[in-house]
Design a protein around this motif. Structure first.
Motif, PDB file in Angstrom:
ATOM      1  N   VAL A  67      35.767  43.422 -37.204  1.00 12.06           N
ATOM      2  CA  VAL A  67      34.299  43.355 -37.169  1.00 12.06           C
ATOM      3  C   VAL A  67      33.757  44.133 -35.975  1.00 12.06           C
ATOM      4  O   VAL A  67      32.782  44.888 -36.097  1.00 12.06           O
ATOM      5  CB  VAL A  67      33.828  41.885 -37.140  1.00 12.06           C
ATOM      6  CG1 VAL A  67      32.354  41.781 -36.815  1.00 12.06           C
ATOM      7  CG2 VAL A  67      34.126  41.214 -38.464  1.00 12.06           C
ATOM      8  N   THR A  68      34.377  43.964 -34.810  1.00  9.98           N
ATOM      9  CA  THR A  68      33.886  44.684 -33.635  1.00  9.98           C
ATOM     10  C   THR A  68      34.122  46.189 -33.749  1.00  9.98           C
ATOM     11  O   THR A  68      33.327  46.967 -33.231  1.00  9.98           O
ATOM     12  CB  THR A  68      34.523  44.133 -32.350  1.00  9.98           C
ATOM     13  OG1 THR A  68      35.944  44.190 -32.463  1.00  9.98           O
ATOM     14  CG2 THR A  68      34.085  42.709 -32.085  1.00  9.98           C
ATOM     15  N   LEU A  69      35.183  46.587 -34.423  1.00  9.45           N
ATOM     16  CA  LEU A  69      35.377  48.013 -34.672  1.00  9.45           C
ATOM     17  C   LEU A  69      34.277  48.544 -35.585  1.00  9.45           C
ATOM     18  O   LEU A  69      33.794  49.658 -35.405  1.00  9.45           O
ATOM     19  CB  LEU A  69      36.758  48.259 -35.280  1.00  9.45           C
ATOM     20  CG  LEU A  69      37.158  49.712 -35.482  1.00  9.45           C
ATOM     21  CD1 LEU A  69      37.196  50.437 -34.147  1.00  9.45           C
ATOM     22  CD2 LEU A  69      38.508  49.796 -36.152  1.00  9.45           C
ATOM     23  N   GLY A  70      33.863  47.726 -36.534  1.00 12.78           N
ATOM     24  CA  GLY A  70      32.730  48.093 -37.385  1.00 12.78           C
ATOM     25  C   GLY A  70      31.437  48.209 -36.604  1.00 12.78           C
ATOM     26  O   GLY A  70      30.552  49.014 -36.944  1.00 12.78           O
ATOM     27  N   LEU A  71      31.292  47.396 -35.534  1.00  9.86           N
ATOM     28  CA  LEU A  71      30.112  47.497 -34.676  1.00  9.86           C
ATOM     29  C   LEU A  71      30.082  48.798 -33.893  1.00  9.86           C
ATOM     30  O   LEU A  71      29.035  49.205 -33.406  1.00  9.86           O
ATOM     31  CB  LEU A  71      30.059  46.323 -33.692  1.00  9.86           C
ATOM     32  CG  LEU A  71      29.459  45.032 -34.209  1.00  9.86           C
ATOM     33  CD1 LEU A  71      29.601  43.937 -33.160  1.00  9.86           C
ATOM     34  CD2 LEU A  71      28.016  45.217 -34.595  1.00  9.86           C
ATOM     35  N   VAL A  72      31.213  49.417 -33.745  1.00  8.98           N
ATOM     36  CA  VAL A  72      31.252  50.711 -33.061  1.00  8.98           C
ATOM     37  C   VAL A  72      30.985  51.846 -34.050  1.00  8.98           C
ATOM     38  O   VAL A  72      30.194  52.755 -33.778  1.00  8.98           O
ATOM     39  CB  VAL A  72      32.612  50.913 -32.353  1.00  8.98           C
ATOM     40  CG1 VAL A  72      32.711  52.302 -31.765  1.00  8.98           C
ATOM     41  CG2 VAL A  72      32.795  49.871 -31.270  1.00  8.98           C
ATOM     42  N   LEU A  79      27.165  55.833 -37.677  1.00  2.05           N
ATOM     43  CA  LEU A  79      26.864  56.430 -38.982  1.00  2.05           C
ATOM     44  C   LEU A  79      25.395  56.232 -39.361  1.00  2.05           C
ATOM     45  O   LEU A  79      24.772  57.133 -39.939  1.00  2.05           O
ATOM     46  CB  LEU A  79      27.776  55.834 -40.052  1.00  2.05           C
ATOM     47  CG  LEU A  79      29.263  56.145 -39.893  1.00  2.05           C
ATOM     48  CD1 LEU A  79      30.074  55.385 -40.929  1.00  2.05           C
ATOM     49  CD2 LEU A  79      29.521  57.626 -39.982  1.00  2.05           C
ATOM     50  N   LEU A  80      24.857  55.064 -39.034  1.00  2.00           N
ATOM     51  CA  LEU A  80      23.441  54.820 -39.325  1.00  2.00           C
ATOM     52  C   LEU A  80      22.529  55.715 -38.486  1.00  2.00           C
ATOM     53  O   LEU A  80      21.482  56.162 -38.957  1.00  2.00           O
ATOM     54  CB  LEU A  80      23.102  53.345 -39.091  1.00  2.00           C
ATOM     55  CG  LEU A  80      23.709  52.360 -40.077  1.00  2.00           C
ATOM     56  CD1 LEU A  80      23.416  50.932 -39.639  1.00  2.00           C
ATOM     57  CD2 LEU A  80      23.199  52.605 -41.479  1.00  2.00           C
ATOM     58  N   TYR A  81      22.917  55.984 -37.254  1.00  2.00           N
ATOM     59  CA  TYR A  81      22.145  56.898 -36.429  1.00  2.00           C
ATOM     60  C   TYR A  81      22.215  58.323 -36.976  1.00  2.00           C
ATOM     61  O   TYR A  81      21.227  59.061 -36.962  1.00  2.00           O
ATOM     62  CB  TYR A  81      22.651  56.868 -34.985  1.00  2.00           C
ATOM     63  CG  TYR A  81      21.917  57.820 -34.077  1.00  2.00           C
ATOM     64  CD1 TYR A  81      20.622  57.549 -33.668  1.00  2.00           C
ATOM     65  CD2 TYR A  81      22.515  58.996 -33.638  1.00  2.00           C
ATOM     66  CE1 TYR A  81      19.937  58.422 -32.835  1.00  2.00           C
ATOM     67  CE2 TYR A  81      21.849  59.876 -32.816  1.00  2.00           C
ATOM     68  CZ  TYR A  81      20.559  59.589 -32.414  1.00  2.00           C
ATOM     69  OH  TYR A  81      19.888  60.465 -31.601  1.00  2.00           O
ATOM     70  N   PHE A  82      23.379  58.688 -37.473  1.00  2.00           N
ATOM     71  CA  PHE A  82      23.555  60.024 -38.055  1.00  2.00           C
ATOM     72  C   PHE A  82      22.634  60.226 -39.252  1.00  2.00           C
ATOM     73  O   PHE A  82      22.116  61.323 -39.463  1.00  2.00           O
ATOM     74  CB  PHE A  82      25.016  60.210 -38.460  1.00  2.00           C
ATOM     75  CG  PHE A  82      25.316  61.555 -39.034  1.00  2.00           C
ATOM     76  CD1 PHE A  82      25.311  62.690 -38.241  1.00  2.00           C
ATOM     77  CD2 PHE A  82      25.606  61.706 -40.376  1.00  2.00           C
ATOM     78  CE1 PHE A  82      25.582  63.938 -38.758  1.00  2.00           C
ATOM     79  CE2 PHE A  82      25.878  62.945 -40.916  1.00  2.00           C
ATOM     80  CZ  PHE A  82      25.867  64.070 -40.106  1.00  2.00           C
ATOM     81  N   GLY A 127      19.801  58.720 -39.557  1.00  2.00           N
ATOM     82  CA  GLY A 127      18.421  58.557 -39.108  1.00  2.00           C
ATOM     83  C   GLY A 127      17.845  57.185 -39.388  1.00  2.00           C
ATOM     84  O   GLY A 127      16.635  56.996 -39.324  1.00  2.00           O
ATOM     85  N   THR A 128      18.683  56.204 -39.675  1.00  3.62           N
ATOM     86  CA  THR A 128      18.212  54.868 -40.016  1.00  3.62           C
ATOM     87  C   THR A 128      17.838  54.036 -38.793  1.00  3.62           C
ATOM     88  O   THR A 128      16.865  53.297 -38.823  1.00  3.62           O
ATOM     89  CB  THR A 128      19.304  54.122 -40.826  1.00  3.62           C
ATOM     90  OG1 THR A 128      19.701  54.955 -41.910  1.00  3.62           O
ATOM     91  CG2 THR A 128      18.801  52.810 -41.344  1.00  3.62           C
ATOM     92  N   ILE A 129      18.615  54.148 -37.705  1.00  3.56           N
ATOM     93  CA  ILE A 129      18.347  53.362 -36.506  1.00  3.56           C
ATOM     94  C   ILE A 129      18.227  54.276 -35.299  1.00  3.56           C
ATOM     95  O   ILE A 129      18.603  55.450 -35.337  1.00  3.56           O
ATOM     96  CB  ILE A 129      19.449  52.305 -36.265  1.00  3.56           C
ATOM     97  CG1 ILE A 129      20.810  52.949 -36.074  1.00  3.56           C
ATOM     98  CG2 ILE A 129      19.492  51.288 -37.382  1.00  3.56           C
ATOM     99  CD1 ILE A 129      21.913  51.959 -35.722  1.00  3.56           C
ATOM    100  N   GLY A 130      17.690  53.715 -34.214  1.00  5.01           N
ATOM    101  CA  GLY A 130      17.465  54.495 -33.004  1.00  5.01           C
ATOM    102  C   GLY A 130      18.677  54.525 -32.090  1.00  5.01           C
ATOM    103  O   GLY A 130      19.643  53.766 -32.240  1.00  5.01           O
ATOM    104  N   LEU A 131      18.608  55.386 -31.101  1.00  3.33           N
ATOM    105  CA  LEU A 131      19.724  55.593 -30.180  1.00  3.33           C
ATOM    106  C   LEU A 131      19.977  54.365 -29.309  1.00  3.33           C
ATOM    107  O   LEU A 131      21.132  54.028 -29.025  1.00  3.33           O
ATOM    108  CB  LEU A 131      19.455  56.820 -29.303  1.00  3.33           C
ATOM    109  CG  LEU A 131      20.558  57.211 -28.326  1.00  3.33           C
ATOM    110  CD1 LEU A 131      21.853  57.511 -29.074  1.00  3.33           C
ATOM    111  CD2 LEU A 131      20.130  58.391 -27.491  1.00  3.33           C
ATOM    112  N   ALA A 139      24.912  48.239 -29.672  1.00  4.97           N
ATOM    113  CA  ALA A 139      25.917  47.816 -30.650  1.00  4.97           C
ATOM    114  C   ALA A 139      27.295  48.363 -30.300  1.00  4.97           C
ATOM    115  O   ALA A 139      28.307  47.657 -30.422  1.00  4.97           O
ATOM    116  CB  ALA A 139      25.503  48.254 -32.050  1.00  4.97           C
ATOM    117  N   ALA A 140      27.348  49.613 -29.860  1.00  6.68           N
ATOM    118  CA  ALA A 140      28.634  50.213 -29.493  1.00  6.68           C
ATOM    119  C   ALA A 140      29.214  49.539 -28.251  1.00  6.68           C
ATOM    120  O   ALA A 140      30.431  49.334 -28.176  1.00  6.68           O
ATOM    121  CB  ALA A 140      28.478  51.707 -29.265  1.00  6.68           C
ATOM    122  N   LEU A 141      28.380  49.167 -27.318  1.00  3.31           N
ATOM    123  CA  LEU A 141      28.863  48.481 -26.122  1.00  3.31           C
ATOM    124  C   LEU A 141      29.416  47.105 -26.477  1.00  3.31           C
ATOM    125  O   LEU A 141      30.515  46.732 -26.042  1.00  3.31           O
ATOM    126  CB  LEU A 141      27.743  48.350 -25.093  1.00  3.31           C
ATOM    127  CG  LEU A 141      28.104  47.598 -23.816  1.00  3.31           C
ATOM    128  CD1 LEU A 141      29.182  48.352 -23.045  1.00  3.31           C
ATOM    129  CD2 LEU A 141      26.879  47.383 -22.962  1.00  3.31           C
TER     130      LEU A 141
END
Length: 65
Positions: free
Chosen positions: A11-16, A21-24, A26-30, A36-38
């Motif tokens: 699950v935490t790997l999915g959070l990274v 992918l969602l940022y790529f 354009g769905t979510i902001g930086l 989420a990555a942290l």
């Protein structure tokens, strides 16, 4: 306990990966990606050693008293 650690690790790997992918797309902001990555990275580094570590057997012939 091993299966729970594996699930948390996945699950935490999915959070990274997921927010990147969602940022790529354009769905979510930086800023959301950074948080989420942290969280995913910290969680992954805590959960993964719990199931990947193993105890090595000690051979009686190799132990010197």
């Amino acid at each position: 306990m091993n299966n729970i650690a594996k699930l948390v690790s996945l699950v935490t790997l999915g959070l990274v990966i997921g927010p990147c992918l969602l940022y790529f797309t354009g769905t979510i902001g930086l800023d959301t990606v950074k948080v989420a990555a942290l969280v995913g990275t910290v969680g992954w580094f805590i959960a993964t050693p719990m199931w990947m570590s193993r105890k090595l057997p000690v051979d009686a012939s190799e132990v010197e008293i």
